[in-house]
Write an enzyme that holds these catalytic residues in place. Structure first.
Site, PDB file in Angstrom:
ATOM      1  N   ARG A  34       1.005  -1.159  -0.002  1.00  0.00           N
ATOM      2  CA  ARG A  34      -0.035   0.074  -0.160  1.00  0.00           C
ATOM      3  C   ARG A  34       0.774   1.254  -0.082  1.00  0.00           C
ATOM      4  NH1 ARG A  34      -5.138  -2.326   3.824  1.00  0.00           N
ATOM      5  NH2 ARG A  34      -6.037  -2.953   2.054  1.00  0.00           N
ATOM      6  N   LYS A 205     -19.924 -16.218   2.292  1.00  0.00           N
ATOM      7  CA  LYS A 205     -21.440 -16.071   2.448  1.00  0.00           C
ATOM      8  C   LYS A 205     -22.083 -15.662   1.015  1.00  0.00           C
ATOM      9  CE  LYS A 205     -21.352 -15.166   7.240  1.00  0.00           C
ATOM     10  NZ  LYS A 205     -21.410 -13.907   7.972  1.00  0.00           N
ATOM     11  N   GLY A 361     -10.210  -8.713  -1.274  1.00  0.00           N
ATOM     12  CA  GLY A 361      -9.132  -9.049  -0.351  1.00  0.00           C
ATOM     13  C   GLY A 361      -8.596 -10.477  -0.600  1.00  0.00           C
ATOM     14  N   GLY A 384     -13.733  -3.611  -0.749  1.00  0.00           N
ATOM     15  CA  GLY A 384     -15.066  -3.240  -0.546  1.00  0.00           C
ATOM     16  C   GLY A 384     -15.537  -2.153  -1.269  1.00  0.00           C
TER      17      GLY A 384
HETATM   18  P1  AMP Z   1     -15.018 -13.691   1.753  1.00  0.00           P
HETATM   19  O1  AMP Z   1     -14.512 -12.920   2.627  1.00  0.00           O
HETATM   20  O2  AMP Z   1     -16.400 -13.744   1.761  1.00  0.00           O
HETATM   21  O3  AMP Z   1     -14.429 -13.593   0.156  1.00  0.00           O
HETATM   22  O4  AMP Z   1     -14.729 -15.155   1.872  1.00  0.00           O
HETATM   23  C1  AMP Z   1     -13.234 -15.649   2.146  1.00  0.00           C
HETATM   24  C2  AMP Z   1     -13.342 -16.788   3.228  1.00  0.00           C
HETATM   25  O5  AMP Z   1     -14.152 -17.876   2.675  1.00  0.00           O
HETATM   26  C3  AMP Z   1     -11.876 -17.432   3.125  1.00  0.00           C
HETATM   27  O6  AMP Z   1     -11.160 -17.156   4.072  1.00  0.00           O
HETATM   28  C4  AMP Z   1     -12.248 -19.013   2.881  1.00  0.00           C
HETATM   29  O7  AMP Z   1     -11.511 -19.811   3.728  1.00  0.00           O
HETATM   30  C5  AMP Z   1     -13.661 -18.867   3.069  1.00  0.00           C
HETATM   31  N1  AMP Z   1     -14.147 -20.258   2.329  1.00  0.00           N
HETATM   32  C6  AMP Z   1     -14.222 -20.271   1.044  1.00  0.00           C
HETATM   33  N2  AMP Z   1     -14.850 -21.502   0.736  1.00  0.00           N
HETATM   34  C7  AMP Z   1     -15.346 -22.266   1.932  1.00  0.00           C
HETATM   35  C8  AMP Z   1     -16.191 -23.174   2.382  1.00  0.00           C
HETATM   36  N3  AMP Z   1     -16.336 -24.101   1.322  1.00  0.00           N
HETATM   37  N4  AMP Z   1     -16.284 -23.599   3.574  1.00  0.00           N
HETATM   38  C9  AMP Z   1     -15.989 -22.475   4.365  1.00  0.00           C
HETATM   39  N5  AMP Z   1     -15.417 -21.328   4.197  1.00  0.00           N
HETATM   40  C10 AMP Z   1     -15.028 -21.040   2.897  1.00  0.00           C
END
Ligand code: AMP
Length: 405
Positions: A34, A205, A361, A384
């Site tokens: 950064r 999610k 990220g 974000g």
């Molecule tokens: P996000 O911040 O929503 O992009 O989520 C990223 C996180 O999702 C990472 O730390 C991954 O380890 C987690 N992730 C990806 N696939 C899975 C899964 N099948 N089950 C649980 N966590 C997951």
């Protein structure tokens, strides 16, 4: 609003809102990306005869106060980044231990052409996150010209990036080079992306990315869904997902999304096979199942080889690619393969002429971890803010730059 390269900085002080929110370990900078990304704007002002007052936030000091309600100054002081900043710039950087108070005002006033002053973490002030007019007014007095180069916080209406801009006339404020670049790259996805346009979404999610999915479905030809969020989609299609992470309350929403996609002619591709484990652990034994037939005692932690193959084929045929969110728990060696192979496929498609934007990220971290960053068209520095832009929502810090006489 002016353009940074049209402003005359000679004998003036530029107040630059940068994103110097770098990771620290034991008081020193662990990753200076950064800082490096902020250099072009700082150096441009210095080269053109100006002085620079730098401001940024670092971490979330208001959320981690001591028991008696005090800021943890040692942990969150921007003073810790001075050595790394000096090294990157190749010159001395002065430091003022307040945020728009008497000290920073005095030190900013004393600056000579070619000098740089960094002020303390803007989030030490409660008024930063609430967008205090008073704080913004005090900060605005530290410079003659305002440069906003902090794309990573552009989706937040804070005092140091949004309100402060209102105290400068349009001729005396501009985006920095990093901010300009991020906005230009986002435009390539937002306005008439070359077709086929494929969106690859993953991460934990669905609920975090609802607006994004809705917006992208209107424009994309293909939506490839992996990661934890895929299981809510599989559930909506009547599949068995065992103990996989899912949001059953979002199933009705996912059904409307799938219908909308059919109406728009967007193809939604879900995982065909899944690598599972009986617990969320790096040591657990990995097993392979059809994604819609995961046993009750298993949880899906990565996409399987058939999915990798089918997703990669679509990626190979695409001309524009946007990727946000890992395909699995890429932090665990046994479950990183899906994310790695998708990164490789996007990298290969880019090499033969597709445009690829990686936003968010975790996907940027994954791509860098695999050493594939340089092969992509663009890696966004602000997850974000990039997602907010692609959702079609305005960025308050960008809007504030357009205001004024
Ligand atoms: P996000 O911040 O929503 O992009 O989520 C990223 C996180 O999702 C990472 O730390 C991954 O380890 C987690 N992730 C990806 N696939 C899975 C899964 N099948 N089950 C649980 N966590 C997951």
């Amino acid at each position: 609003m002016a353009k940074i390269d049209q402003i005359n900085f000679k004998g003036k002080t530029a107040l630059i809102r940068a994103d110097l929110n770098v990771p620290l370990k034991d008081g020193s900078v662990r990753d200076d990306s950064r800082i490096m990304a902020s250099l072009p704007s700082i150096q441009h002002v210095l080269k053109n005869g100006g002085a620079v007052v730098l401001m940024s936030h670092l971490g979330r000091p208001q959320k981690e106060k001591t028991e008696d309600g005090r800021i943890q100054v040692g942990k969150y002081s921007l003073k810790q980044i001075v050595p790394a900043l000096e090294k990157a710039l190749g010159q001395e950087v002065k430091f003022a231990g307040d945020v728009g108070g008497e000290l920073s005002k005095k030190m900013a006033g004393d600056l000579k052409s070619g000098e740089v002053l960094l002020i303390e973490n803007t989030r030490f002030e409660e008024g930063e996150s609430s967008g205090s007019e008073d704080l913004a007014n005090r900060l605005a007095q530290l410079g003659d010209i305002f440069i906003n180069d902090a794309f990573g916080t552009a989706h937040r209406a804070h005092a140091s990036n949004t309100q402060v801009a209102r105290y400068f006339p349009r001729a005396k404020k501009a985006f920095g080079f990093l901010m300009e670049k991020e906005l230009t790259e986002a435009e390539k996805i937002i306005h008439s992306p070359e077709k086929p346009f494929t969106v690859v979404l993953g991460g934990a999610k669905v609920s975090d990315k609802i607006l994004l999915i809705e917006k992208l479905i209107e424009r994309a030809d293909h939506l490839l869904i992996g990661g934890g969020m895929a299981y809510t989609f599989i559930l909506a299609n009547g599949g068995r997902i065992g103990k996989s992470i899912a949001e059953p309350d979002k199933v009705p929403y996912v059904k409307t999304i799938l219908k909308k996609a059919r109406d728009k002619g967007t193809e939604v591709h879900l995982p065909l096979d899944t690598l599972t484990a009986d617990e969320f652990s790096a040591e657990a034994e990995a097993r392979l199942f059809k994604s819609s037939e995961i046993p009750d005692d298993q949880m899906g932690l990565d996409i399987g080889p058939k999915t990798i193959q089918s997703f990669s084929e679509i990626i190979r045929q695409s001309r524009t690619l946007f990727w946000n969110g890992p395909m699995g728990v890429f932090e665990m060696p046994a479950f990183k393969n899906g994310t790695l192979e998708i990164a490789r496929s996007i990298s290969a498609a880019t090499t033969v002429g597709a445009y690829s934007l990686i936003g968010g990220g975790d996907s940027v971290a994954a791509v860098n971890k695999f050493g594939l960053g340089k092969n992509m068209s663009y890696l966004s520095t602000g997850g974000g803010a990039m997602l907010t832009l692609l959702e079609g929502s305005p960025l308050p810090a960008v809007e504030a730059m357009e205001e004024g006489v």
